[in-house]
Write a protein that holds these residues in place. Structure first.
Motif, PDB file in Angstrom:
ATOM      1  N   ARG A 153      -4.353   1.220   3.075  1.00 58.98           N
ATOM      2  CA  ARG A 153      -3.259   1.162   4.050  1.00 58.98           C
ATOM      3  C   ARG A 153      -2.173   0.201   3.596  1.00 58.98           C
ATOM      4  NH1 ARG A 153      -7.695   2.096   7.596  1.00 58.98           N
ATOM      5  NH2 ARG A 153      -8.207  -0.121   7.730  1.00 58.98           N
ATOM      6  N   CYS A 154      -2.562  -0.911   2.994  1.00 62.24           N
ATOM      7  CA  CYS A 154      -1.564  -1.838   2.444  1.00 62.24           C
ATOM      8  C   CYS A 154      -0.768  -1.162   1.326  1.00 62.24           C
ATOM      9  CB  CYS A 154      -2.247  -3.092   1.917  1.00 62.24           C
ATOM     10  SG  CYS A 154      -3.081  -4.085   3.173  1.00 62.24           S
ATOM     11  N   ALA A 155      -1.466  -0.405   0.480  1.00 64.62           N
ATOM     12  CA  ALA A 155      -0.792   0.292  -0.616  1.00 64.62           C
ATOM     13  C   ALA A 155       0.209   1.309  -0.081  1.00 64.62           C
ATOM     14  CB  ALA A 155      -1.820   0.976  -1.516  1.00 64.62           C
TER      15      ALA A 155
ATOM     16  N   VAL B 166       6.051  -5.337   4.870  1.00 62.01           N
ATOM     17  CA  VAL B 166       5.391  -5.818   3.654  1.00 62.01           C
ATOM     18  C   VAL B 166       4.705  -7.151   3.920  1.00 62.01           C
ATOM     19  CG1 VAL B 166       5.765  -6.590   1.277  1.00 62.01           C
ATOM     20  CG2 VAL B 166       6.951  -4.561   2.121  1.00 62.01           C
ATOM     21  N   ASP B 167       5.366  -8.029   4.673  1.00 58.35           N
ATOM     22  CA  ASP B 167       4.739  -9.318   5.026  1.00 58.35           C
ATOM     23  C   ASP B 167       3.410  -9.083   5.742  1.00 58.35           C
ATOM     24  OD1 ASP B 167       6.875 -10.637   3.935  1.00 58.35           O
ATOM     25  OD2 ASP B 167       7.874 -11.029   5.847  1.00 58.35           O
ATOM     26  N   ALA B 168       3.401  -8.128   6.692  1.00 57.05           N
ATOM     27  CA  ALA B 168       2.173  -7.841   7.436  1.00 57.05           C
ATOM     28  C   ALA B 168       1.104  -7.263   6.521  1.00 57.05           C
ATOM     29  CB  ALA B 168       2.478  -6.882   8.589  1.00 57.05           C
ATOM     30  N   ALA B 169       1.520  -6.383   5.583  1.00 56.40           N
ATOM     31  CA  ALA B 169       0.559  -5.791   4.650  1.00 56.40           C
ATOM     32  C   ALA B 169      -0.033  -6.850   3.733  1.00 56.40           C
ATOM     33  CB  ALA B 169       1.238  -4.695   3.830  1.00 56.40           C
ATOM     34  N   VAL B 170       0.803  -7.750   3.245  1.00 57.37           N
ATOM     35  CA  VAL B 170       0.313  -8.817   2.358  1.00 57.37           C
ATOM     36  C   VAL B 170      -0.624  -9.739   3.117  1.00 57.37           C
ATOM     37  CG1 VAL B 170       1.011 -10.832   1.009  1.00 57.37           C
ATOM     38  CG2 VAL B 170       2.308  -8.700   0.830  1.00 57.37           C
ATOM     39  N   ALA B 171      -0.301 -10.031   4.378  1.00 57.76           N
ATOM     40  CA  ALA B 171      -1.174 -10.890   5.180  1.00 57.76           C
ATOM     41  C   ALA B 171      -2.541 -10.255   5.400  1.00 57.76           C
ATOM     42  CB  ALA B 171      -0.506 -11.195   6.516  1.00 57.76           C
ATOM     43  N   ALA B 172      -2.586  -8.909   5.354  1.00 58.61           N
ATOM     44  CA  ALA B 172      -3.861  -8.207   5.557  1.00 58.61           C
ATOM     45  C   ALA B 172      -4.717  -8.177   4.296  1.00 58.61           C
ATOM     46  CB  ALA B 172      -3.596  -6.778   6.027  1.00 58.61           C
ATOM     47  N   ILE B 173      -4.137  -8.515   3.144  1.00 57.66           N
ATOM     48  CA  ILE B 173      -4.908  -8.550   1.902  1.00 57.66           C
ATOM     49  C   ILE B 173      -5.741  -9.829   1.887  1.00 57.66           C
ATOM     50  CG2 ILE B 173      -4.785  -8.598  -0.615  1.00 57.66           C
ATOM     51  CD1 ILE B 173      -2.058  -7.224  -0.398  1.00 57.66           C
TER      52      ILE B 173
ATOM     53  N   ARG C 222      -4.067  -5.660  -7.992  1.00 55.21           N
ATOM     54  CA  ARG C 222      -2.927  -4.775  -8.224  1.00 55.21           C
ATOM     55  C   ARG C 222      -1.986  -4.761  -7.021  1.00 55.21           C
ATOM     56  NH1 ARG C 222      -5.529  -0.698  -9.979  1.00 55.21           N
ATOM     57  NH2 ARG C 222      -5.660   0.592  -8.100  1.00 55.21           N
ATOM     58  N   LEU C 223      -2.543  -4.794  -5.816  1.00 56.25           N
ATOM     59  CA  LEU C 223      -1.708  -4.817  -4.620  1.00 56.25           C
ATOM     60  C   LEU C 223      -0.876  -6.094  -4.541  1.00 56.25           C
ATOM     61  CD1 LEU C 223      -3.838  -3.325  -1.713  1.00 56.25           C
ATOM     62  CD2 LEU C 223      -1.694  -2.470  -2.636  1.00 56.25           C
ATOM     63  N   LEU C 224      -1.491  -7.230  -4.821  1.00 50.33           N
ATOM     64  CA  LEU C 224      -0.739  -8.484  -4.816  1.00 50.33           C
ATOM     65  C   LEU C 224       0.358  -8.464  -5.872  1.00 50.33           C
ATOM     66  CD1 LEU C 224      -3.632 -11.054  -4.282  1.00 50.33           C
ATOM     67  CD2 LEU C 224      -1.723 -10.620  -2.714  1.00 50.33           C
ATOM     68  N   PHE C 225       0.061  -7.872  -7.015  1.00 47.18           N
ATOM     69  CA  PHE C 225       1.082  -7.763  -8.064  1.00 47.18           C
ATOM     70  C   PHE C 225       2.249  -6.904  -7.583  1.00 47.18           C
ATOM     71  CE2 PHE C 225       2.836  -5.517 -11.777  1.00 47.18           C
ATOM     72  CZ  PHE C 225       3.305  -6.606 -12.496  1.00 47.18           C
TER      73      PHE C 225
END
Length: 555
Positions: free
Chosen positions: A220-222, A234-241, A257-260
């Motif tokens: 889902r983040c991807a 994107v901020d919300a997706a990164v916070a979910a990682i 890879r997602l953080l990159f």
């Protein structure tokens, strides 16, 4: 596998879906929730038309369906077939629809009866559907059943409620969300043929239910990053990682890879601090080099130099070392330090050609191929296909060996760990056996045999459309086995990084049993980093390679 039969077999899709359910029940009983077990049990108890309709909807795009667009001869009346599905809660009949959902289901003519007057008053009667929707969004903010939008005569609409459940089933079966139900159809039609690998009933992609949950969360983040969403999303997706690395190396690779990718998103928007945090916590092979670049953009030159030197002590791969060595002189200069020793260069032989542009030739590689080709020295456009293909044909047995956790469903063109650390180490003895054939000449027989016996079988290394018998025989006759060994060793050392970047063309001189590889660069084109690395490696090991620079004659 379900037995192959000529399509269309009326219920082929239902058989395939049931095959997946049976597969999961046999291999994943401990990872399925009571709800998931219950669905499988209740699904089996439905009449076949209802089961078929549910699968038809599950395999189509989206989650909204008009009853008048669900006409399948083998199912019959879709309204009757959908009634048990609605009773089970798996579909919702006549849900409330937003106006954008309504526009997605109906044509302009369908919608004219409901909105024609308002659109005409606004001068938008002949406007495009998107323009009409943008106008109506503000006027119609509430969701309503379709009968309230289009009148009581409108056919029923259904919303599928098991999309997430089917996605979880698909993930557990394939081990990824890249493959879908069409794999069955393509295999049954014979369009895709897969190697038959013996693997035990216990072979499966996931060992813990939490791994499935984590994979779906990362997916889902991807999706958010794929949509180039606003910074808040994107901020919300990164916070979910998860901030801490996964113990599961497969999931950790995806997290890194997602953080990159998130770091790239922030970097494009010049949000340096956010990009720096993402790169700092990512184990992706390119993350440290990008982090160095971001620190440099922040004018934190000493921090950038410190990180670059630390990374160069143990680079993740050749690509990282190359990027950092390019940045190092600049950072040393910024910090007021003397430049370091330049790296050793292995420049390729240069071939300069002046060719008038041929409009019918297409790409510049085709122009060079035509110019260089002779009866006694044929030229082929191969790029990455030849070396990869020869490697795949020689090492087929090692690639498709039934190593634990490598194969767990019938539609795999490569082992699941192909691009993960340890792929070679887990099969080292097998690869050594395959590659030892280069020492005594047996490799030619093995490659020819696999070329014939495995023709058309899906393999991540072999492009059957690009490798024909003529090219194969020229390669076996003209490329020394020692050169093949060097090429294969580099490929196997970093499959992800080194399976691309090989020269465009290859030319053979069969009478002399020699060859050369040729990278073609048109006017204004430059060598890419992975091409430079391959050229340097070839020059270092005596493998003949040239770079052909094409110029156009002066007007």
């Amino acid at each position: 596998m379900p037995s192959a039969s000529p399509l269309p077999q009326p219920y082929y899709y239902l058989d395939n879906f049931q095959f997946v359910l049976d597969w999961l029940q046999a291999r994943y009983p401990d990872l399925l929730s009571p709800e998931e077990h219950g669905f499988m049990r209740d699904f089996a108890g439905l009449e076949r038309p209802s089961r078929a309709l549910l699968v038809r909807m599950a395999m189509r795009k989206g989650d909204l369906f008009r009853a008048d667009r669900l006409r399948y001869p083998e199912i019959g009346d879709p309204v009757a077939a959908a009634a048990p599905l609605a009773a089970a809660g798996w579909v919702e009949r006549d849900p409330s629809l937003r106006i954008d959902e309504l526009f997605g289901l109906y044509t302009r003519d369908d919608l004219a009866q409901a909105f024609g007057d308002r659109l005409a008053q606004a001068g938008l009667a002949r406007a495009g559907k998107r323009t009409q929707l943008e106008y109506l969004l503000a006027l119609c903010p509430d969701a309503r059943p379709v009968a309230q939008w289009l009148g009581a005569a409108a056919a029923p609409v259904y919303r599928l409620r098991i999309t997430d459940l089917c996605e979880r089933y698909r993930l557990m079966f394939f081990g990824n969300l890249r493959q879908d139900w069409t794999e069955f159809v393509l295999a049954e039609l014979g369009l895709y043929v897969y190697e038959k690998v013996d693997f035990s009933p216990s072979s499966r992609a996931f060992q813990l239910r939490s791994d499935v949950d984590d994979y779906l969360s990362l997916h889902r983040c991807a999706e958010t990053l794929d949509q180039e969403a606003r910074d808040e999303a994107v901020d919300a997706a990164v916070a979910a990682i998860p901030s801490a690395p996964f113990r599961n190396s497969w999931l950790e690779t995806r997290r890194a890879r997602l953080l990159f990718r998130a770091g790239q998103h922030y970097e494009r928007r010049r949000h340096w601090e956010a990009a720096s945090r993402c790169y700092e916590h990512s184990g992706h092979t390119e993350a440290r080099a990008r982090h160095v670049r971001v620190l440099e953009r922040q004018e934190r030159f000493e921090d950038a130099l410190r990180l670059a030197r630390l990374a160069l002590e143990d680079p993740a791969d050749e690509a990282e070392a190359q990027r950092l060595q390019r940045a190092l002189p600049r950072l040393l200069r910024r910090c007021g330090l003397p430049p370091g020793r330049p790296p050793i260069r292995f420049d390729a032989e240069r071939l300069d050609l002046t060719l008038a542009q041929d409009p019918g030739a297409g790409r510049v590689e085709a122009e060079v191929l035509r110019h260089l080709r002779q009866d006694a020295a044929p030229v082929f456009y191969v790029e990455n296909t030849l070396v990869n293909g020869l490697f795949g044909l020689l090492c087929w047995e090692a690639i498709f060996a039934p190593v634990p956790a490598a194969f767990f469903h019938p539609f795999q063109a490569a082992p699941a760990d192909l691009l993960r650390p340890g792929f070679h180490a887990r099969r080292e003895a097998l690869f050594q056996t395959c590659l030892s054939q280069l020492d005594d000449g047996r490799y030619r027989r093995t490659i020819r045999r696999n070329f014939q016996d495995k023709s058309g079988v899906q393999c991540s290394f072999v492009n059957w459309h690009a490798l024909d018998e003529s090219l194969l025989e020229f390669a076996l006759a003209c490329i020394p086995p020692a050169h093949l060994g060097r090429l294969f060793a580099r490929l196997l050392g970093d499959i992800r990084g080194n399976r691309s970047g090989l020269p465009d063309l290859i030319q053979f001189w069969p009478a002399d049993q020699r060859y050369r590889m040729i990278e073609v660069k048109g006017p204004g084109d430059r060598l890419q980093d992975n091409q430079r690395r391959w050229i340097a490696y070839c020059r270092q090991h005596g493998i003949p390679v040239s770079v052909c620079h094409v110029r156009r004659p002066a007007a």
